[in-house]
Design a protein around this motif. Structure first.
Motif, mmCIF file in Angstrom:
data_model
loop_
_atom_site.group_PDB
_atom_site.id
_atom_site.type_symbol
_atom_site.label_atom_id
_atom_site.label_comp_id
_atom_site.label_asym_id
_atom_site.label_seq_id
_atom_site.Cartn_x
_atom_site.Cartn_y
_atom_site.Cartn_z
ATOM 1 N N LYS A 244 -0.500 4.607 8.752
ATOM 2 C CA LYS A 244 -0.890 4.100 7.448
ATOM 3 C C LYS A 244 -1.121 2.604 7.585
ATOM 4 C CE LYS A 244 2.633 5.674 5.285
ATOM 5 N NZ LYS A 244 3.641 5.947 4.230
ATOM 6 N N PHE A 245 -2.366 2.274 7.587
ATOM 7 C CA PHE A 245 -2.691 0.876 7.839
ATOM 8 C C PHE A 245 -2.526 0.047 6.577
ATOM 9 C CE2 PHE A 245 -4.512 2.560 11.658
ATOM 10 C CZ PHE A 245 -4.396 1.519 12.563
ATOM 11 N N ASN A 246 -1.783 -0.951 6.715
ATOM 12 C CA ASN A 246 -1.772 -1.992 5.713
ATOM 13 C C ASN A 246 -1.956 -3.300 6.465
ATOM 14 O OD1 ASN A 246 0.700 -2.737 6.841
ATOM 15 N ND2 ASN A 246 1.838 -1.487 5.386
ATOM 16 N N CYS B 297 6.935 -3.729 9.095
ATOM 17 C CA CYS B 297 5.817 -2.955 9.605
ATOM 18 C C CYS B 297 6.221 -1.548 9.999
ATOM 19 C CB CYS B 297 5.186 -3.661 10.787
ATOM 20 S SG CYS B 297 4.141 -5.001 10.302
ATOM 21 N N GLU B 298 6.851 -0.908 9.096
ATOM 22 C CA GLU B 298 7.181 0.474 9.398
ATOM 23 C C GLU B 298 5.901 1.255 9.604
ATOM 24 O OE1 GLU B 298 9.486 1.764 6.169
ATOM 25 O OE2 GLU B 298 11.215 0.509 6.670
ATOM 26 N N HIS C 175 0.817 -1.208 0.000
ATOM 27 C CA HIS C 175 0.000 0.000 0.000
ATOM 28 C C HIS C 175 0.849 1.256 0.000
ATOM 29 C CE1 HIS C 175 -3.561 -2.417 0.679
ATOM 30 N NE2 HIS C 175 -2.841 -3.095 1.546
ATOM 31 N N HIS C 176 1.950 1.121 -0.631
ATOM 32 C CA HIS C 176 2.820 2.273 -0.664
ATOM 33 C C HIS C 176 2.137 3.413 -1.406
ATOM 34 C CE1 HIS C 176 6.278 4.794 -1.223
ATOM 35 N NE2 HIS C 176 6.952 4.021 -0.404
ATOM 36 N N PRO C 177 2.151 4.567 -0.822
ATOM 37 C CA PRO C 177 1.420 5.685 -1.432
ATOM 38 C C PRO C 177 1.979 6.086 -2.789
ATOM 39 C CG PRO C 177 2.780 6.406 0.405
ATOM 40 C CD PRO C 177 2.795 4.924 0.414
ATOM 41 N N GLN C 178 3.226 5.769 -3.024
ATOM 42 C CA GLN C 178 3.792 6.181 -4.303
ATOM 43 C C GLN C 178 3.323 5.288 -5.429
ATOM 44 O OE1 GLN C 178 7.968 6.207 -3.765
ATOM 45 N NE2 GLN C 178 7.949 7.881 -2.306
ATOM 46 N N LEU C 179 2.669 4.254 -5.104
ATOM 47 C CA LEU C 179 2.231 3.339 -6.139
ATOM 48 C C LEU C 179 0.727 3.147 -6.061
ATOM 49 C CD1 LEU C 179 5.058 0.745 -5.679
ATOM 50 C CD2 LEU C 179 4.830 2.396 -7.529
#
Length: 692
Positions: free
Chosen positions: A569-571, A535-536, A473-477
């Motif tokens: 940022k939940f993933n 889990c950053e 769920h990286h925001p850049q993608l």
DNA sequence: ATCATACCTG
DNA sequence: CAGGTATGAT
């Protein structure tokens, strides 16, 4: 999870809420003393030994011996192919000679693991020694040939070219060393496809031609060429069902051109072998030809090279030399850069699940001879040896300067093992795969001295998804599918290739999915500071806040968590971790409750004074406060004390009445407690911790 | 088969 | 606290 009350089904023993007025003496007469102080026995099935396959009669030795066989057969393979090359055989079929002597070499040893390690180390050393010797021999032979050529009356002007070639060879070896280091990293994680291939070959060609007629003068050359063949084995292209299937996804992929190029190279080589046989340039040409394979990545035109040799013009040679130097330097840089870039992107793009289309699990069990059955994907208790790749465990977050790729797929040329002459990976890194199963991962982590038993690599294990989701769920993608099912429906390679900075020659990153998460999370690529950190996004502050939230809610839903951790940022991974936190909180909570309840029961039985309350002056309260509110900054809500008291009394009642003999006796208590969650204060909706 | 959770372990 | 596994629900 979203419905905590659903955690407890109706099959739970009917629980009556403990009467608040109950005290220890009320139940003293009915409590069976036998239950006092007895902890519910936990059922622990005997663990499946991870090295079970090693312990099986012949299983261990076969596996370990096979490992050696594979390693040694690689060299054999190279040597065998010398003859084959000289004889113009192109079918790529060479009998793999068994190193039977290794089989059973460690049989009877008590410490299989220890032996295995020593075995690997010894084999590793032997293998590298062989490689070193090979290089030295190449040098020697080259010099001898050059010397003979000079003595043979060649003009003095050749001397320059000879030096040039020497230089080039030196550079090649230097480049090779650098690439070797890189490739070693790749191999560490790669496993070796040959292990599976060799096995197949042995089975298929057992008894076929095995005669070796190695002409000494060509050994160096042919070993180099055989390295090439080893890396670009015909079977990789023509015989590898799995590879075929895997890459059939790539309708117009770099692999196609790679295969075509491969054929062209073969034809070209045949032509030159014919006209150049016996010629002084044969050796170097052969050496360089292998390089051409990976130099192809950079675009060194083969004609340039041929011209340099065949023309024998000084100018051409210098031209080639300059081009080669440039190409060598740039190719190395490119390769390293690409690999780094690849793994940089990897941190951005990690699918939630390996794509079904490229799963190494054979879709048709019969296609591999039917010997591969469905591989257990979940329960380690049934882990097939097929999935138990011995690994050396290391501590979490160990820096692992290695690249993790699927070993059994034919990689595009740029990501094939970079130099055809790079020796095979250290033996210890090429662990024998299970029979007929391509190695998933042959990975030896930089190990702590105390090697742990082999780690299983459960295939497609659920928890593997956690690994992928850590980056999914990286925001850049944003274009990446968030749903695993969606992902499965997509073409992972195209998806990957569509990434702006991706290189089409790199394998689809989803292939990385065949890693055990516990390993993969430890992966770091040190050169670029690239890492899969776990889990950053969750900080100690979040943990602190979660603990305070526990005062209100013991069973928060994932939606609750998302609501009250707006800065997270939940993933999948973060959610799982946070849920795990609360699970741990509950565990601690109930452990304390049970502990104090049992203590109260004991005290009641001894007619001593006991208390079933959780006042702020009690030891139980102190322990709970210490655990969830260590800094003691937050005011423990009264509601939590009440709930704790209810829990304590429920435990007391259950123990007192002997219900704790039921393995599920706590379930009813959980069902009660989960209904006692209370709303969280609005202060928790804000980012950060309510108490700093 | 997938998933969430309890339980156990380090 | 996290990892691994067993278990039960779906």
């Amino acid at each position: 999870m979203d419905s905590p009350t659903d955690l407890f089904d109706d099959s739970a023993p009917q629980i009556r809420t403990f009467a608040p007025t109950l005290n220890s003496t009320d139940l003293a007469g009915i409590h069976p003393q036998a239950n006092a102080g007895r902890l519910t026995p936990a059922f622990r099935p005997p663990g499946f030994p991870l090295i079970h396959h090693l312990l099986q009669p012949g299983g261990g030795p076969r596996r370990i011996g096979g490992l050696l066989n594979t390693s040694l057969s690689t060299h054999r393979h190279l040597e065998d192919r010398n003859v084959e090359e000289d004889e113009g055989e192109r079918d790529g079929h060479v009998e793999q000679r068994m190193e039977g002597g290794d089989e059973g070499a460690i049989e009877g040893k008590d410490d299989l693991l220890g032996v295995k390690k020593r075995h690997n180390d010894a084999a590793l050393a032997a293998e590298w020694n062989q490689d070193i010797l090979k290089v030295k021999r190449m040098k020697l032979e080259s010099r001898q040939r050059d010397g003979e050529a000079d003595e043979g009356g060649k003009q003095g002007g050749r001397e320059g070219r000879r030096r040039e070639r020497e230089e080039l060879k030196e550079q090649l070896e230097e480049a090779r060393e650098r690439l070797q280091a890189l490739q070693e990293k790749v191999w560490r994680a790669f496993g070796e496809k040959h292990m599976a291939e060799d096995e197949k070959k042995r089975k298929r060609r057992n008894g076929s031609s095995g005669g070796v007629d190695g002409r000494e003068e060509d050994v160096g050359l042919i070993e180099e060429e055989d390295m090439t063949e080893g890396m670009y084995d015909e079977e990789d292209i023509d015989g590898g069902e799995m590879e075929k299937e895997s890459f059939s996804l790539l309708s117009e992929s770099p692999f196609d051109s790679f295969h075509k190029r491969k054929e062209e190279l073969q034809k070209d080589r045949e032509r030159r072998m014919e006209r150049g046989r016996g010629g002084g340039g044969l050796h170097l040409e052969g050496v360089m030809e292998g390089s051409g394979l990976w130099l192809d990545c950079g675009g060194l035109v083969r004609g340039d090279w041929d011209g340099g040799i065949d023309d024998e013009s000084e100018e051409g040679g210098q031209k080639f030399a300059a081009a080669l130097k440039l190409e060598l330097g740039s190719a190395v840089a490119r390769v390293i850069d690409r690999v780094l870039r690849l793994y940089t992107e990897m941190t951005d793009y990690a699918p939630s699940s390996p794509p079904a289309a490229i799963s190494f699990l054979p879709s048709d069990p019969g296609s591999d001879g039917g010997k591969e059955k469905a591989v257990p994907t979940h329960s380690s208790a049934h882990l097939s040896p097929l999935t138990s790749i011995p690994l050396t465990q290391t501590s979490p977050c160990t820096t692992l300067p290695c690249l993790v790729l699927l070993p059994f797929l034919t990689l595009p040329s740029c990501l094939q093992p970079l130099s055809p002459r790079i020796p095979p990976p250290p033996l210890s890194t090429r662990l024998q795969p299970p029979p007929l199963l391509p190695p998933l991962l042959s990975l030896r982590l930089p190990s702590s001295p105390a090697s742990a038993p082999p780690l299983p690599l459960p295939l497609l294990h659920y928890s593997m998804q956690q690994l992928f989701s850590r980056s999914l769920h990286h925001p850049q993608l944003p274009h990446l599918p968030s749903s695993r099912k969606d992902y499965l429906n997509s073409d992972p390679f195209l998806e990957f290739s569509s990434h702006p900075s991706s290189h089409p020659s790199f394998p689809p990153l989803p292939l990385l999915g065949h890693l055990d998460p516990s390993l993969a999370r430890e992966l770091y690529l040190t050169a670029g500071g690239i890492s899969f950190c776990q889990c950053e996004g969750l900080s100690p502050c979040h943990l602190k806040k979660a603990k305070l939230m526990f005062f209100y809610t013991r069973y928060p839903s994932s939606n609750t968590l998302k609501t009250y951790f707006p800065d997270v940022k939940f993933n999948r991974c973060v959610t799982s971790q946070m849920i795990k936190w609360f699970s741990n909180f509950r565990e601690f909570f109930y452990i304390q409750m049970e502990r104090f309840a049992r203590q109260a029961v004991r005290e009641a039985l001894t007619r001593r004074e006991s208390q079933l309350r959780v006042g702020r002056d009690t030891e139980l309260y102190r322990i709970l406060n210490m655990h969830y509110n260590k800094s003691n900054i937050y005011q423990v809500p009264e509601r939590f004390i009440e709930v704790s008291e209810v829990a304590l009394r429920e435990f007391y009642s259950a123990i007192w009445t002997g219900r704790d003999s039921d393995p599920c006796w706590k379930k009813g208590i959980y069902k009660i407690i989960c209904k006692l969650d209370s709303p969280l204060p609005d202060a928790f909706r804000l980012p950060g911790c309510p108490v700093g």
